[in-house]
Design a protein around this motif. Structure first.
Motif, PDB file in Angstrom:
ATOM      1  N   THR A  53     -30.902 -82.455  -2.517  1.00 47.13           N
ATOM      2  CA  THR A  53     -30.206 -81.563  -1.586  1.00 47.13           C
ATOM      3  C   THR A  53     -31.001 -81.407  -0.297  1.00 47.13           C
ATOM      4  N   ARG A  54     -32.319 -81.234  -0.415  1.00 50.56           N
ATOM      5  CA  ARG A  54     -33.168 -81.105   0.775  1.00 50.56           C
ATOM      6  C   ARG A  54     -33.154 -82.387   1.617  1.00 50.56           C
ATOM      7  N   LYS A  55     -33.145 -83.531   0.955  1.00 52.75           N
ATOM      8  CA  LYS A  55     -33.113 -84.806   1.689  1.00 52.75           C
ATOM      9  C   LYS A  55     -31.802 -84.962   2.453  1.00 52.75           C
ATOM     10  N   VAL A  56     -30.699 -84.607   1.815  1.00 51.30           N
ATOM     11  CA  VAL A  56     -29.401 -84.690   2.492  1.00 51.30           C
ATOM     12  C   VAL A  56     -29.369 -83.708   3.658  1.00 51.30           C
ATOM     13  N   GLU A  57     -29.937 -82.525   3.460  1.00 52.83           N
ATOM     14  CA  GLU A  57     -29.988 -81.512   4.525  1.00 52.83           C
ATOM     15  C   GLU A  57     -30.809 -82.011   5.711  1.00 52.83           C
ATOM     16  N   ARG A  58     -31.964 -82.643   5.435  1.00 56.00           N
ATOM     17  CA  ARG A  58     -32.795 -83.191   6.524  1.00 56.00           C
ATOM     18  C   ARG A  58     -32.038 -84.272   7.284  1.00 56.00           C
ATOM     19  N   ARG A  59     -31.298 -85.077   6.560  1.00 56.96           N
ATOM     20  CA  ARG A  59     -30.516 -86.130   7.221  1.00 56.96           C
ATOM     21  C   ARG A  59     -29.442 -85.512   8.106  1.00 56.96           C
ATOM     22  N   ARG A  61     -29.634 -82.674   9.611  1.00 57.04           N
ATOM     23  CA  ARG A  61     -30.294 -82.101  10.793  1.00 57.04           C
ATOM     24  C   ARG A  61     -30.882 -83.177  11.695  1.00 57.04           C
ATOM     25  N   GLY A  62     -30.976 -84.400  11.180  1.00 57.31           N
ATOM     26  CA  GLY A  62     -31.568 -85.479  11.966  1.00 57.31           C
ATOM     27  C   GLY A  62     -33.077 -85.462  11.936  1.00 57.31           C
ATOM     28  N   THR A  63     -33.663 -84.801  10.929  1.00 57.76           N
ATOM     29  CA  THR A  63     -35.122 -84.712  10.833  1.00 57.76           C
ATOM     30  C   THR A  63     -35.679 -85.517   9.675  1.00 57.76           C
ATOM     31  N   SER A  64     -34.901 -86.458   9.154  1.00 59.57           N
ATOM     32  CA  SER A  64     -35.336 -87.297   8.044  1.00 59.57           C
ATOM     33  C   SER A  64     -36.471 -88.204   8.496  1.00 59.57           C
ATOM     34  N   GLN A  65     -37.412 -88.496   7.581  1.00 62.70           N
ATOM     35  CA  GLN A  65     -38.523 -89.389   7.908  1.00 62.70           C
ATOM     36  C   GLN A  65     -38.037 -90.811   8.158  1.00 62.70           C
ATOM     37  N   VAL A  66     -37.007 -91.204   7.439  1.00 63.82           N
ATOM     38  CA  VAL A  66     -36.424 -92.537   7.602  1.00 63.82           C
ATOM     39  C   VAL A  66     -34.932 -92.339   7.878  1.00 63.82           C
ATOM     40  N   PRO A  67     -34.598 -92.010   9.122  1.00 63.34           N
ATOM     41  CA  PRO A  67     -33.198 -91.718   9.417  1.00 63.34           C
ATOM     42  C   PRO A  67     -32.323 -92.966   9.332  1.00 63.34           C
ATOM     43  N   LEU A  68     -31.293 -92.870   8.521  1.00 60.66           N
ATOM     44  CA  LEU A  68     -30.308 -93.934   8.430  1.00 60.66           C
ATOM     45  C   LEU A  68     -29.151 -93.578   9.347  1.00 60.66           C
ATOM     46  N   ARG A  76     -23.365 -83.386   7.764  1.00 57.35           N
ATOM     47  CA  ARG A  76     -23.297 -81.932   7.574  1.00 57.35           C
ATOM     48  C   ARG A  76     -22.381 -81.574   6.410  1.00 57.35           C
ATOM     49  N   SER A  77     -21.259 -82.264   6.316  1.00 56.71           N
ATOM     50  CA  SER A  77     -20.329 -82.038   5.213  1.00 56.71           C
ATOM     51  C   SER A  77     -20.985 -82.380   3.876  1.00 56.71           C
ATOM     52  N   ALA A  78     -21.717 -83.493   3.835  1.00 61.29           N
ATOM     53  CA  ALA A  78     -22.412 -83.910   2.620  1.00 61.29           C
ATOM     54  C   ALA A  78     -23.472 -82.884   2.223  1.00 61.29           C
ATOM     55  N   SER A  79     -24.140 -82.312   3.213  1.00 61.66           N
ATOM     56  CA  SER A  79     -25.159 -81.310   2.933  1.00 61.66           C
ATOM     57  C   SER A  79     -24.539 -80.085   2.270  1.00 61.66           C
ATOM     58  N   GLY A  80     -23.430 -79.623   2.802  1.00 61.47           N
ATOM     59  CA  GLY A  80     -22.748 -78.474   2.192  1.00 61.47           C
ATOM     60  C   GLY A  80     -22.272 -78.783   0.789  1.00 61.47           C
ATOM     61  N   LEU A  81     -21.762 -79.982   0.604  1.00 59.82           N
ATOM     62  CA  LEU A  81     -21.297 -80.402  -0.715  1.00 59.82           C
ATOM     63  C   LEU A  81     -22.459 -80.449  -1.704  1.00 59.82           C
ATOM     64  N   MET A  82     -23.601 -80.970  -1.289  1.00 59.87           N
ATOM     65  CA  MET A  82     -24.762 -81.041  -2.184  1.00 59.87           C
ATOM     66  C   MET A  82     -25.244 -79.652  -2.564  1.00 59.87           C
ATOM     67  N   HIS A  83     -25.207 -78.706  -1.632  1.00 57.39           N
ATOM     68  CA  HIS A  83     -25.599 -77.333  -1.964  1.00 57.39           C
ATOM     69  C   HIS A  83     -24.679 -76.764  -3.036  1.00 57.39           C
ATOM     70  N   ARG A  84     -23.366 -76.976  -2.874  1.00 57.86           N
ATOM     71  CA  ARG A  84     -22.411 -76.461  -3.868  1.00 57.86           C
ATOM     72  C   ARG A  84     -22.583 -77.156  -5.220  1.00 57.86           C
TER      73      ARG A  84
END
Length: 100
Positions: A53-59, A61-68, A76-84
């Motif tokens: 969930t944290r990795k999806v959230e970082r992605r 926000r655009g703060t991922s170490q290895v941004p794809l 953003r939608s995926a992040s909300g879904l992962m939290h739920r």
């Protein structure tokens, strides 16, 4: 020589109806189900799901170490879904949270 017939036609499926299904939605259902099965079999812990969930959230926000490359709105939608999903699975299967 045998003719090639689509699987859905072989099993009585409606090809016109299947053309309207969203492959992204189908993939999402499969991946959610896979995460649940892996959690049920203790192949994933609650802490693993929280890390995902944290990795999806970082992605998102655009703060991922290895941004794809991805669509920001989808991320953003995926992040909300992962939290739920993580919340649901935590309530259903329990387990220890990630240590901070």
């Amino acid at each position: 020589m045998a003719s090639v017939v689509p699987i859905s036609a072989q099993h009585g499926g409606d090809l016109a109806g299947e053309a309207h299904t969203d492959p992204g939605e189908e993939s999402l259902i499969i991946l959610q189900s896979l995460l649940c099965v892996m959690r049920e079999k203790n192949l994933l812990s609650r802490a693993d799901l929280e890390e995902l969930t944290r990795k999806v959230e970082r992605r998102a926000r655009g703060t991922s170490q290895v941004p794809l490359p991805c669509c920001a709105e989808s991320a953003r939608s995926a992040s909300g879904l992962m939290h739920r999903l993580t919340s649901y699975m935590g309530q259903r299967y329990g387990g220890k949270h990630t240590r901070n």
